[in-house]
Design a protein around this motif. Structure first.
Motif, short mmCIF file in Angstrom:
data_model
loop_
_atom_site.label_atom_id
_atom_site.label_comp_id
_atom_site.label_asym_id
_atom_site.label_seq_id
_atom_site.Cartn_x
_atom_site.Cartn_y
_atom_site.Cartn_z
N TRP A 227 -32.35 17.66 22.91
CA TRP A 227 -32.63 18.68 23.93
C TRP A 227 -31.46 18.83 24.87
O TRP A 227 -31.06 19.94 25.23
CB TRP A 227 -33.89 18.32 24.73
CG TRP A 227 -35.15 18.81 24.13
CD1 TRP A 227 -36.14 18.06 23.56
CD2 TRP A 227 -35.58 20.17 24.02
NE1 TRP A 227 -37.14 18.87 23.11
CE2 TRP A 227 -36.83 20.17 23.38
CE3 TRP A 227 -35.03 21.39 24.39
CZ2 TRP A 227 -37.53 21.32 23.10
CZ3 TRP A 227 -35.73 22.55 24.12
CH2 TRP A 227 -36.97 22.52 23.49
N GLN A 228 -30.90 17.69 25.30
CA GLN A 228 -29.78 17.76 26.24
C GLN A 228 -28.57 18.44 25.61
O GLN A 228 -27.91 19.26 26.23
CB GLN A 228 -29.43 16.35 26.74
CG GLN A 228 -30.51 15.71 27.60
CD GLN A 228 -30.87 16.54 28.82
OE1 GLN A 228 -30.01 17.06 29.53
NE2 GLN A 228 -32.17 16.69 29.08
N LYS A 229 -28.29 18.12 24.35
CA LYS A 229 -27.16 18.73 23.64
C LYS A 229 -27.41 20.23 23.45
O LYS A 229 -26.48 21.05 23.66
CB LYS A 229 -26.95 18.03 22.29
CG LYS A 229 -25.81 18.56 21.49
CD LYS A 229 -24.49 18.17 22.08
CE LYS A 229 -23.35 18.60 21.18
NZ LYS A 229 -22.07 18.64 21.86
N LEU A 230 -28.61 20.61 23.04
CA LEU A 230 -28.93 22.02 22.84
C LEU A 230 -28.75 22.81 24.14
O LEU A 230 -28.13 23.88 24.15
CB LEU A 230 -30.37 22.17 22.33
CG LEU A 230 -30.84 23.58 22.01
CD1 LEU A 230 -30.01 24.18 20.87
CD2 LEU A 230 -32.32 23.57 21.65
N HIS A 231 -29.27 22.27 25.22
CA HIS A 231 -29.12 22.94 26.52
C HIS A 231 -27.65 23.06 26.89
O HIS A 231 -27.19 24.12 27.33
CB HIS A 231 -29.89 22.18 27.60
CG HIS A 231 -29.71 22.78 28.94
ND1 HIS A 231 -28.84 22.25 29.86
CD2 HIS A 231 -30.25 23.88 29.52
CE1 HIS A 231 -28.86 22.99 30.96
NE2 HIS A 231 -29.71 23.98 30.77
N GLU A 232 -26.90 21.99 26.73
CA GLU A 232 -25.47 22.01 27.08
C GLU A 232 -24.72 23.07 26.28
O GLU A 232 -23.88 23.80 26.82
CB GLU A 232 -24.85 20.63 26.86
CG GLU A 232 -23.35 20.57 27.09
CD GLU A 232 -22.90 20.99 28.48
OE1 GLU A 232 -21.79 21.54 28.59
OE2 GLU A 232 -23.66 20.80 29.46
N ILE A 233 -25.01 23.18 24.99
CA ILE A 233 -24.35 24.19 24.15
C ILE A 233 -24.68 25.58 24.65
O ILE A 233 -23.79 26.43 24.82
CB ILE A 233 -24.77 24.02 22.67
CG1 ILE A 233 -24.12 22.76 22.09
CG2 ILE A 233 -24.41 25.26 21.85
CD1 ILE A 233 -24.67 22.35 20.72
N PHE A 234 -25.95 25.85 24.90
CA PHE A 234 -26.35 27.20 25.33
C PHE A 234 -25.81 27.53 26.72
O PHE A 234 -25.26 28.61 26.93
CB PHE A 234 -27.87 27.37 25.27
CG PHE A 234 -28.32 27.91 23.96
CD1 PHE A 234 -28.51 29.27 23.78
CD2 PHE A 234 -28.53 27.07 22.88
CE1 PHE A 234 -28.90 29.78 22.56
CE2 PHE A 234 -28.91 27.57 21.65
CZ PHE A 234 -29.10 28.93 21.48
N ILE A 235 -25.94 26.61 27.65
CA ILE A 235 -25.53 26.92 29.02
C ILE A 235 -24.01 27.05 29.09
O ILE A 235 -23.49 27.92 29.80
CB ILE A 235 -26.11 25.91 30.04
CG1 ILE A 235 -26.25 26.56 31.40
CG2 ILE A 235 -25.31 24.64 30.12
CD1 ILE A 235 -27.34 27.56 31.53
N SER A 236 -23.27 26.23 28.34
CA SER A 236 -21.81 26.34 28.33
C SER A 236 -21.36 27.66 27.72
O SER A 236 -20.46 28.32 28.24
CB SER A 236 -21.19 25.18 27.54
OG SER A 236 -21.38 23.97 28.21
N THR A 237 -21.98 28.04 26.62
CA THR A 237 -21.63 29.30 25.97
C THR A 237 -21.90 30.48 26.90
O THR A 237 -21.04 31.36 27.07
CB THR A 237 -22.42 29.48 24.65
OG1 THR A 237 -22.11 28.38 23.78
CG2 THR A 237 -22.08 30.79 23.97
N PHE A 238 -23.07 30.50 27.51
CA PHE A 238 -23.42 31.62 28.38
C PHE A 238 -22.62 31.61 29.68
O PHE A 238 -22.25 32.66 30.19
CB PHE A 238 -24.93 31.67 28.63
CG PHE A 238 -25.66 32.40 27.55
CD1 PHE A 238 -26.03 33.72 27.70
CD2 PHE A 238 -25.94 31.78 26.34
CE1 PHE A 238 -26.67 34.41 26.70
CE2 PHE A 238 -26.59 32.44 25.31
CZ PHE A 238 -26.95 33.77 25.49
N ALA A 239 -22.33 30.42 30.23
CA ALA A 239 -21.51 30.35 31.45
C ALA A 239 -20.10 30.86 31.17
O ALA A 239 -19.48 31.48 32.04
CB ALA A 239 -21.48 28.93 31.97
#
Length: 185
Positions: A103-115
């Motif tokens: 979950w933490q990795k998935l969130h990090e990937i999505f939030i980094s990409t969108f940021a």
């Protein structure tokens, strides 16, 4: 005036969980008068609501979502375990998603990409990501959370499913939210 949020990214949940959320929201409305957030389909947020600026389009959101999914391909299907309920202070009550490194990795990937793709519109939070399924938020009467959590503890919710897609949620003209596009892995 801040622009109205137009999009967010989340994991859709199966109908059995939608039913639990709907029943829980109805109880919160009946007992406490809560209504905030009920225009959003049950989901687990990966990228919180943001507003597109004049330079971005729906296609840009789709491209960023696809890019993030490509980076996260090894995390799917993601086992999602819902167990009981929790709260963020007096502000939000939720069905608890069991956290994991995935979950933490998935969130990090999505939030980094969108940021990166939507600089200034999507920002990384300093708070630890806590996957959850919101029941009610913002309009919960002060001092009621203990009795709310006692009520929900009697429900003994235990659900597991495999997440195999994400939704791009879009604000409708009426102000509610809908899954504008579901992208499977």
């Amino acid at each position: 005036m801040l622009p109205l949020h137009t999009h967010f990214i989340g994991i859709p949940v199966p109908e059995s969980l939608c039913d639990i959320v709907k029943e829980s929201r109805e109880w919160m409305t009946y007992v406490y008068g809560c209504k905030s957030g009920y225009g959003t389909p049950p989901h687990i947020t990966l990228v919180p609501p943001f507003a597109l600026d004049k330079q971005n389009t729906q296609k840009d959101v789709e491209l960023a979502t696809s890019k993030a999914l490509e980076k996260a391909i090894g995390l799917f299907p993601l086992e999602v375990n819902i167990s009981g309920f929790g709260a963020f202070s007096e502000r939000t009550v939720f069905a608890a998603v069991k956290d994991s490194p995935s979950w933490q990795k998935l969130h990090e990937i999505f939030i980094s990409t969108f940021a990166s793709d939507f600089a200034g519109q999507v920002k990384k939070s300093k708070r630890l990501f806590c996957p959850h399924l919101t029941i009610a938020n913002r309009d919960i009467p002060s001092g009621t959370m203990d009795e709310i959590l006692k009520h929900f503890a009697t429900m003994q919710v235990q659900e597991t499913f495999e997440a195999r897609s994400v939704c791009i949620y879009v604000r409708t003209k009426s102000g509610s939210w809908t899954c504008g596009q579901e992208i499977g892995v």
